[in-house]
Design an enzyme around this catalytic site. Structure first.
Site, PDB file in Angstrom:
ATOM      1  CG  ASP A 101      54.184  54.979  42.970  1.00 28.60           C
ATOM      2  OD1 ASP A 101      53.970  53.768  43.171  1.00 28.60           O
ATOM      3  OD2 ASP A 101      53.307  55.793  42.663  1.00 28.60           O
TER       4      ASP A 101
ATOM      5  CE1 TYR B  31      49.134  50.270  43.630  1.00 25.75           C
ATOM      6  CE2 TYR B  31      48.206  52.142  44.800  1.00 25.75           C
ATOM      7  CZ  TYR B  31      49.032  51.633  43.817  1.00 25.75           C
ATOM      8  OH  TYR B  31      49.758  52.487  43.025  1.00 25.75           O
TER       9      TYR B  31
ATOM     10  CG  HIS C 299      54.237  59.952  40.224  1.00 25.93           C
ATOM     11  ND1 HIS C 299      54.109  59.988  41.592  1.00 25.93           N
ATOM     12  CD2 HIS C 299      54.264  58.639  39.888  1.00 25.93           C
ATOM     13  CE1 HIS C 299      54.044  58.752  42.048  1.00 25.93           C
ATOM     14  NE2 HIS C 299      54.135  57.917  41.039  1.00 25.93           N
TER      15      HIS C 299
END
Lengths: 444, 471
Positions: free
Chosen positions: B234, B384, B441
């Site tokens: 990630d 982000y 993930h």
């Protein structure tokens, strides 16, 4: 070749089929549906207000980045001021009385209790009948957005306008919004809503009527016109969804070609520089649409539990969609065009009914399968159409584009000022354009 | 069916247009230059003239009765919306199941006990570039004669935290006690990304992955490590990659459990269109084909259906996070959705989102509590925007390659699959690439043993190659 085929819509005058649906919980009962129209009044309680205050009191804010204004979303420093007003000065009981100034009703259609207000003219010149006008709201709005424009349409004389056109206005709440019951079943999209609203108008005894809308209202009204064109005297819009339309790609050719293709100076001003005004704009402003069209239950969960979170989420739109440049301001320019009372009343409608999640599901029902997959997107609209192009609307739609989908466009106006929430922000300007359009439509 | 094939054709054309527009990228060779270290000052107001306090202070997670009673009151008064009939997890987190989770959270989850669990590994804080950086630092309990512990920096992502590593840390610091070979023993450093958990959030704009990598680089130097390994998935993938680009001489090896390629060119386009027919031509293995195709479903539609959160967080993080910092149930719904779909996309078809198939509720809630008690959800989302706001593929570091020895553990249920053929364009020194048999993930939390084994074999290869080079 395929590209051209794809973009050229069918020209024949087809209508959207009128199917049926049932959206209530469980299985559809065998007994016939109760079609009575029941009066409704908005109510509140001490408990409701106390719960709201407690949640506001325990709100946990995160400080904004230095100098970020509204570029990262709703600025929490300004949010604290809004919240303080909400807690200490906003009078919900008084606002409820304001909401109840117009007659409200509920009636069951396709298994759901549909809420609407129905305002008749207080005075009519003798021998005349009012023109029925259905006005549909969008997200994150509500029927309340129309409260300032309604008197201009039902009682023009009192507001210094000619009484050539007097309307009786019907503003329903989209199922899952405000006081309209939310669907229990998957699939309630704009076409189903259009059909439900058509049934409503039918039940109210209207055979021919005008329809007006922006945001989802624009799409729903378009679907109504596609479904039952013989009942729609005229369709007025203040926003358009860009669908399959070869013209929507032409601005990519550049500003110089624009003039050759028939775009006006105003169009060019609002569309160029293209990358900034169209592409980046869409990317920057469509995050909410993306998450609501895919995971509405996730994003809405906190918003139904935190009134301040709900306020930040909704008010951000009333800032940015009214004028994109408001992102440069510390307070998002929120109170330049709206009063805090009005803004908070709209939010309270979402809060007290707990409808934020169901309102967001509408995005998934309409957009969740992808764009250009619904039949109505490829179909044109063959009723007299009027369009108000407000300069600060999120995305400008030139007349050329609108005419492709609405070939019977008889009125296209560049409005002097105003953004996405036209009825709320510029009721006079919008009312004027509706009347101008109706004058032309009556001649048809 | 006609419409979907028409959609397919349209998609084909759009891709071809994009491909031909990108054709010049095919010819631009990726440069082997280093990424410059990004200095900054992220504290409040003006940077003071005095030298920054660089002491390393021990830290313990704490809680209070007030914190707990506030949480319980919010859980008690949570307002839920009924899900649509038969929607499972297709509309997001199902509120019927969420109610069960909340009930457990209130009545069985013991935060005080979990705080003790968190504190079982030594934690510290130290000021770097104006903000307090939190990290876990675990040394091996025992070392064989003459062996030195290898420093390993492990970086988490969103919506995770340093806590994701709590099961894998013992396998790396004390392998012998867990039935693994003790040829390589690590001392593990797990920092919290600034703006996440107990690391202070930056007060200034523009704190991106390169900033985080620079901060963590300073941290490793401050701890006295001249050479170290890095591991991440990630955001951890990107931060560790940037670190390897900034300081290749200090990073002995880079291990990743997720790889994402942002510079797409004609070859990628052709691989997608023709890869199933001519896999070897594009360097694709059978397992790549199995994981990537049908591409519309496993690639494009998956990106679109799963990236709504990234889109809103990359544009309006303060709006998106506001309610989440005020409603613990809302925060849980938002975060748990990822632990469901990103562990196995098919979990969306289950009424309970398959949440407890690979994780315990205690672990899931502990991670959520870290976001809740630190109030960091908004700052975590801003990361982000800082990284993606200019668009994907536009940043300098995306154009640079990585020459540090790289190991990739490719888990089958990762959101998107990146074949080695694509990864090696960026990571020019991949010495280990394995298809893992299971896992998604959140690899470290879900399959700690598999991941630990892959890290060990990668480190083994790196060390042996180094030895060979020395000879």
């Amino acid at each position: 070749g395929f590209v051209i085929y794809w973009f050229v819509s069918r020209d024949k005058e087809e209508t959207l089929p009128l199917e049926d649906g049932w959206w209530g919980p469980g299985s559809k009962p065998s007994a016939k549906e109760d079609e009575s129209i029941r009066p409704f009044k908005v109510e509140t309680s001490d408990e409701e207000i106390k719960d709201l205050h407690q949640r506001i009191d325990r709100f946990r804010a995160s400080p904004p980045l230095e100098g970020s204004r509204f570029h990262y979303g709703f600025n929490s420093s300004y949010l604290k001021k809004v919240v303080s007003f909400w807690r200490n000065e906003f009078d919900w009981r008084k606002q409820v009385e304001i909401l109840n100034q117009y007659p409200h009703f509920k009636t069951k259609i396709e298994g759901l209790d549909i809420h609407f207000i129905h305002v008749k003219p207080p005075q009519l010149p003798s021998g005349r009948t009012p023109k029925p006008l259905l006005m549909v709201h969008g997200w994150p709005g509500s029927f309340y957005e129309f409260y300032k424009i309604i008197p201009l349409l039902t009682d023009p004389k009192t507001h210094g306008l000619s009484d050539e056109h007097v309307f009786e206005v019907i503003c329903p709440s989209i199922p899952g919004y405000g006081f309209s019951e939310a669907s229990s079943k998957k699939g309630l999209n704009s076409v189903a809503t259009a059909r439900i609203f058509y049934k409503l108008m039918s039940r109210l005894g209207f055979q021919k009527f005008y329809i007006q809308g922006g945001d989802w209202g624009s799409l729903i009204c378009t679907n109504i016109a596609q479904m039952v064109p013989n009942h729609v005297k005229g369709l007025h819009l203040n926003m358009s969804f860009i669908s399959r339309n070869i013209y929507s790609l032409t601005p990519l050719l550049g500003q110089r070609f624009g003039r050759f293709l028939g775009y006006t100076e105003k169009d060019l001003e609002l569309l160029y520089p293209f990358k900034e005004k169209v592409f980046y704009n869409i990317m920057r402003e469509s995050g909410y649409l993306h998450i609501q069209a895919t995971k509405p239950d996730t994003v809405g969960c906190a918003l139904n539990d935190s009134p301040v979170g709900l306020a930040a989420y909704i008010l951000e739109k009333f800032s940015t969609w009214t004028k994109s440049e408001y992102r440069e301001l510390e307070d998002g320019g929120l109170e330049r065009k709206f009063s805090l009372e009005d803004l908070l009343t709209n939010i309270m409608i979402y809060w007290t009914t707990g409808t934020i999640v169901s309102s967001q599901r509408f995005y998934k029902e309409n957009l969740g399968q992808g764009v250009m997959v619904h039949r109505h997107e490829g179909m044109k609209v063959f009723v007299p159409t009027g369009y108000s192009a407000f300069p600060s609307e999120i995305l400008h739609a030139p007349e050329k584009w609108v005419k492709v989908k609405y070939p019977k466009l008889i009125s296209y106006s560049y409005m002097e000022r105003g953004g996405h929430f036209a009825a709320f922000e510029e009721p006079k300007l919008l009312a004027q354009d509706i009347r101008k359009f109706v004058s032309l439509a009556e001649l048809q | 069916e006609f419409c979907s094939s028409l959609a397919g054709i349209m998609l084909l054309e759009v891709l071809l247009v994009l491909g031909s527009l990108l054709i010049y990228f095919l010819f631009s060779k990726k440069k082997e230059e280093m990424l410059p270290f990004k200095d900054g000052w992220w504290g409040r107001g003006q940077k003071p003239v005095t030298k920054e306090d660089s002491s390393i202070r021990p830290f313990k997670v704490e809680t209070t009765e007030e914190e707990l009673s506030d949480l319980f009151r919010r859980l008690d008064q949570a307002r839920f919306s009924e899900p649509l009939e038969n929607s499972c997890f297709h509309y997001g987190t199902n509120s019927v199941h969420l109610r069960k989770v909340v009930s457990y959270w209130k009545n069985q989850f013991n935060w005080k006990k979990q705080v003790e669990v968190l504190n079982k590994f030594p934690q510290f804080k130290t000021k770097i570039q104006g903000i307090d950086i939190h990290f876990v630092h675990v040394k091996p309990p025992r070392l064989p004669e003459g062996q030195a512990a290898k420093p390993l920096l492990m970086v988490h992502g969103w919506p995770g935290s340093f806590y994701e590593f709590y099961k894998i840390i013992p396998l790396l610091t004390d392998p012998a006690s867990h039935g693994l070979s003790d040829e390589h023993i690590f001392e593990v450093i797990c920092p919290s990304i600034p703006g996440y958990g107990f690391s202070e959030a930056p007060h200034k704009k523009d704190f991106n992955s390169v900033s985080a990598a620079s901060v963590f680089y300073e941290l490793m130097l401050r701890l006295g490590f001249n050479e170290f390994y890095t591991q991440g998935g990630d955001w951890g993938w990107l931060i560790c990659t940037n670190l390897a680009q900034i300081a290749p001489n200090h990073v002995k090896g880079l291990h990743l459990n997720m790889v994402s390629v942002s510079k797409l060119g004609l070859t990628h386009l052709l691989s997608v269109l023709l890869g199933r027919c001519f896999p070897r031509l594009f360097g694709l293995q059978d397992e790549d084909i199995r994981r990537m195709f049908p591409f519309l479903k496993k690639g494009l539609y998956r990106i679109l259906s799963e990236s709504g959160y990234a889109h809103i967080q990359a544009t309006k993080p303060d709006t998106a996070g506001c309610g989440l910092n005020d409603s613990p149930v809302g925060l849980a719904a938002y975060i748990l959705e990822k632990f469901s779909s990103w562990t196995d996309i098919e979990f969306q078809n289950l009424e309970d989102g398959g949440l407890e198939r690979k994780f315990s509720l205690d672990d899931l809630l502990t991670n959520i509590m870290i976001y809740w008690v630190s109030g960091c959800i908004v700052s975590s989302m801003r990361f982000y925007k800082e990284n993606l706001q200019k668009g994907i593929g536009t940043q300098k570091h995306e154009k640079l390659t990585v020459q540090v020895p790289t190991g990739i553990a490719s888990f089958p249920n990762e959101i998107l699959h990146t074949p080695q053929a694509w990864a090696k364009k960026k990571y020019t020194n991949i010495i280990s690439f394995h298809f893992m048999p299971r896992g998604g993930h959140f690899a470290a939390l879900e399959e700690p043993e598999l991941l630990a084994k892959d890290i060990l074999q990668f480190v083994d290869k790196v060390e042996k190659e180094q030895l060979w080079k020395k000879k």
